[in-house]
Design an enzyme around this catalytic site. Structure first.
Site, PDB file in Angstrom:
ATOM      1  N   GLU A  71      42.675  42.880  78.841  1.00 46.88           N
ATOM      2  CA  GLU A  71      41.473  42.334  78.189  1.00 46.88           C
ATOM      3  C   GLU A  71      41.565  42.462  76.672  1.00 46.88           C
ATOM      4  OE1 GLU A  71      38.423  40.192  77.583  1.00 46.88           O
ATOM      5  OE2 GLU A  71      38.819  40.652  79.689  1.00 46.88           O
ATOM      6  N   GLU A  86      32.865  41.971  72.500  1.00 47.76           N
ATOM      7  CA  GLU A  86      33.386  41.313  73.703  1.00 47.76           C
ATOM      8  C   GLU A  86      32.638  41.791  74.942  1.00 47.76           C
ATOM      9  OE1 GLU A  86      35.587  38.894  73.606  1.00 47.76           O
ATOM     10  OE2 GLU A  86      35.966  39.106  71.452  1.00 47.76           O
TER      11      GLU A  86
END
Length: 123
Positions: free
Chosen positions: A74, A33
């Site tokens: 996140e 990510e």
């Protein structure tokens, strides 16, 4: 529907397994990510900065907590996106909505950092 074979573990075995799953999750997020990597590097700068700024202990704690909240949000957003992608890569308005809402949560957490740091440093 089959339960995980790791369910039902208790005590130190459960804690040990949970620790390893958490480390694997952090490693996977960092490896896969881009946004998570950027936010980790931002935290690597901001957390030490908060410790060295001339603000009180409560201010430091709030500044650090606001940064860590971005990391948490996140991680949840990345998990949500992976789950949606696992279900289907087809374009669907509900998949888009889920991903957009997750992204909005990260955005709000980043705004929170700006507000907390701004209030502590400039108010």
């Amino acid at each position: 529907m089959q339960e995980s074979p790791f369910k039902g573990k208790t005590g130190l075995t459960r804690v040990w397994n949970a620790f390893h799953y958490s480390m694997a999750g952090l490693a996977a997020a960092y490896r896969n990510e881009d946004a998570f990597r950027q936010e980790v590097w931002l935290a690597a700068v901001l957390v030490p900065l908060a410790l060295f700024l001339p603000v009180g202990v409560l201010g430091k704690a709030l500044m650090i907590a606001s940064v860590l909240l971005v990391i948490v949000v996140e991680l949840v957003n990345s998990a949500l996106e992976a789950t949606v992608d696992r279900i289907s890569l087809d374009h669907h308005h509900l998949a888009k909505r889920a991903k957009d809402i997750g992204s909005a949560a990260v955005f709000v957490a980043l705004l929170n950092v700006l507000v907390v740091w701004g209030l502590i440093l400039f108010a």
